[in-house]
Design an enzyme around this catalytic site. Structure first.
Site, PDB file in Angstrom:
ATOM      1  N   ASP A 549       1.054  -1.320  -0.196  1.00 55.11           N
ATOM      2  CA  ASP A 549      -0.482  -0.053   0.380  1.00 55.11           C
ATOM      3  C   ASP A 549       0.770   0.974  -0.254  1.00 55.11           C
ATOM      4  OD1 ASP A 549      -1.814   2.711   0.546  1.00 55.11           O
ATOM      5  OD2 ASP A 549      -2.779   0.787   2.241  1.00 55.11           O
ATOM      6  N   HIS A 550       0.625   1.789  -1.136  1.00 55.82           N
ATOM      7  CA  HIS A 550       2.011   3.316  -0.834  1.00 55.82           C
ATOM      8  C   HIS A 550       1.867   4.552  -0.539  1.00 55.82           C
ATOM      9  CE1 HIS A 550       5.398   5.008  -2.841  1.00 55.82           C
ATOM     10  NE2 HIS A 550       4.966   5.178  -4.211  1.00 55.82           N
ATOM     11  N   ARG A 551       0.045   4.214   0.191  1.00 53.58           N
ATOM     12  CA  ARG A 551       0.110   5.310   1.218  1.00 53.58           C
ATOM     13  C   ARG A 551       1.504   5.209   2.320  1.00 53.58           C
ATOM     14  NH1 ARG A 551      -6.441   4.657   1.954  1.00 53.58           N
ATOM     15  NH2 ARG A 551      -5.269   2.277   1.789  1.00 53.58           N
TER      16      ARG A 551
END
Ligand code: CAO
Length: 577
Positions: A549-551
């Site tokens: 999850d790039h967040r």
């Protein structure tokens, strides 16, 4: 020739006229034994009526909105040939009870789901504890033993009215609320979310109201399960034994360190959210024309509350979207997609329609949400497992009763990597503003079953050795394939591994299993020529695909995590540290 038999509504207590809210089959469908035919819903319980035998539906006798009671014919089913034997006779008997016997026979034939409706008809048993305080117990819930508590609706000090729901239980086939048998004040709550309870488990101690005290006095009697539902009142010894479990678990949790309770995360197994709201909330949503599947729950484990439905409607009105409009996404997801293409494929050639299995529907809804809501990136890495493989083979030869596959080493390596990079052992909250870091290491393993994908969880993988992991992995995948996994065994995961290595492939992009923040995909190890500084040498290379999850995770961190994983797998000594 196979007989056409009636599938009827089994014993569902004193109900008369429960609405059918979903018809899950149609004429021509093949059904397995215990496959759900319809969903019934009262104001206190939702339950599925399962098929008493395998076969082909020849006629569906009810439609959405019909009201049914025990004994009502739901469908006509042409039973499978093999069901023509004893099993079929038993099924037939069960499926076609004589009127007088219907109530008695149905429980035997009835699979647990429908029996699960019983708590609603009978108030929970209450038993004197001390003074005015009385124990409230789980009433007869049929053949279930160990139904997860998914919601505790009261706390110590709360005043409750008679019939007010105290907690919600949810199995894979039924949701039911356990109501207070009398009005009073909650003195003690004996269970917590994640506990699994059976009939007679003490769930709370409630001090009956002064005036209600008298009214409450007869309650235990009234609540005592009926003679046919309960062979005999348990002896004091057995009753107190039955009590100990939940009571113990509650007191241990208050008293000192213990293994954290298994949280039942419904999103793991019920992502479509249809059943993951109390019956009353579902009824409320229907009144407003809201599809609960579109609503994001803010209750524990994602449970949908009344307020969530209201908030959804407010948002929909404010944004001008019609409730239930195609493409509308819960809680401001804001995807404004084109409607799904509707095509008459039969125009182009012969076709066959096949409904998705329940597991496929559930995991499909989860995957779609995760894919749409999580900004995914996949980092690829190769691990040199030449030495590891030699060791694994040796270990396998020495432990012939166990299947020691590369996956157990991957679990070990993942645990080491999670310890080094705690951001990967975390979950982002629904607002996207807070990260919860976990100090435990529960690893989910994607298992392919004939009905679809399930993800059982190996708990405390950091405390287990390779052989222990191999044994547990074997057991869990067997249970998964035999459809014997309980909700608790599929919840609480920190990080998942999806291994397609036994099948093939060079890489893939697994979808993060929310609310986890990363997942490791593993493809098939292959011998490859690898330059060692002087020459190309044959090495066994294992392809790893880490989706994240790039967040939460930056690309650099992911590259470090993946490279650390590869180094762990590449050096067996590190792995065994
Ligand atoms: N490279 C090469 N061979 C591998 C391997 C790899 N990465 N991983 C496993 N193997 C080998 C095993 O050693 C075993 O070999 P033998 O039969 O010679 O002993 C064989 O492949 C089969 O292994 P397995 O699949 O039975 O066992 P496993 O521990 O690797 O996996 C399980 C167990 C349950 C994860 C697996 O059976 C499974 O269901 N995988 C599919 C998961 C899936 O569908 N993921 C996709 C999710 S997204 O849709």
């Amino acid at each position: 020739m196979a007989d056409v038999k009636e599938a009827r509504v089994p014993d569902i207590g004193n109900f008369d006229g429960i609405p059918v809210i979903e018809v899950l089959v149609k004429a021509g469908d093949r059904v397995e034994k215990d496959q759900s035919l319809v969903t019934l819903e009262s104001d206190k319980a939702t339950m599925e009526v399962p098929s008493p035998f395998a076969g082909t539906i020849t006629e569906v006798k009810v439609k959405v909105g019909d009201e049914v009671a025990e004994g009502a014919v739901i469908a006509m089913i042409e039973a499978d040939g093999e069901a023509g034997g004893d099993a079929a006779k038993a099924d037939q008997k069960a499926a076609e009870p004589s009127k007088a016997e219907a109530a008695k026979q149905a429980p035997a034939a009835t699979s647990a789901p429908a029996r699960a409706a019983e708590p609603v008809k009978s108030e929970p048993a209450a038993k004197k504890s001390s003074g005015g305080a009385q124990e409230v117990r789980v009433p007869d819930i049929g053949n279930f033993d160990g139904v997860p508590v998914i919601e505790v609706l009261v706390k110590v000090g709360d005043r409750v009215e008679k019939d007010q729901a105290l907690l919600t239980l949810e199995s894979d086939k039924a949701t039911m609320e356990v109501p207070a048998p009398f009005a009073g004040t909650v003195k003690e709550v004996k269970v917590k979310v994640g506990d699994e309870v059976g009939k007679d488990a003490v769930i709370a101690v409630v001090e009956a109201d002064g005036d209600a005290g008298e009214a409450a006095a007869p309650a235990p009697k009234a609540a005592e399960p009926k003679a046919e539902a309960k062979p005999a009142a348990p002896s004091a010894a057995s009753a107190s034994q039955a009590d100990t479990k939940p009571a113990e678990s509650a007191s241990t949790s208050a008293g000192g360190p213990r293994t954290p309770p298994v949280a039942f995360d419904a999103s793991t197994i019920m992502p479509d959210h249809a059943p993951y709201a109390s019956p009353a909330v579902r009824a409320f949503a229907r009144e407003l024309g809201v599809d609960v599947g579109q609503v994001q729950g803010t209750g524990r484990g994602g449970r949908i509350q009344r307020e969530d439905v209201q908030a959804w409607v407010k948002h929909a009105l404010a944004s001008g979207a019609k409730p239930g409009a195609p493409g509308a996404v819960a809680a401001g997801g804001g995807l404004n997609l084109l409607p799904w293409p509707k095509i008459d494929f039969a125009k182009f050639g012969e076709i066959e329609e096949k409904p998705l299995s329940r597991i496929q529907k559930i995991s499909g809804a989860n995957l779609a949400r995760n894919w749409a809501m999580i900004p995914h990136v996949t980092q690829h890495e190769d691990a040199d497992i030449t030495e590891l493989e030699a060791f694994r083979k040796k270990l396998g030869e020495e432990n012939k009763d166990l299947k020691v596959t590369p996956l157990v080493f991957q679990i070990k390596a993942v645990v080491a990597a999670l310890k080094k990079f705690p951001t990967f052992n975390a979950s982002l909250d629904v607002t996207g503003e807070k990260l919860t870091l976990k100090k435990y290491f529960h690893i989910g393993i994607a298992v392919d079953t004939p009905d679809g994908l399930v993800v059982p969880v190996i708990r405390d993988a950091d405390k287990k050795g390779l052989l222990e992991l191999a044994a547990e992995l074997g057991e869990l995948s067997k249970k998964a394939r035999e459809k014997k996994l309980g909700p608790a065994e599929m919840s609480g995961g920190c990080f998942s591994i999806s291994s397609l290595g036994g099948i093939g492939g060079t890489s893939f992009t697994p979808i993060v299993n929310a609310p986890e923040v990363a997942i490791l995909g593993v493809s098939k190890a292959q011998m490859k020529p690898v330059w060692n500084g002087k020459e190309f040498a044959p090495r066994l290379m294992l392809p790893l695909s880490l989706s994240y999850d790039h967040r939460v995770v930056d690309g650099a961190l992911a590259a470090r995590f993946a490279s650390f994983l590869a180094s762990q797998l590449g050096d067996i000594r590190r792995l065994l540290l």
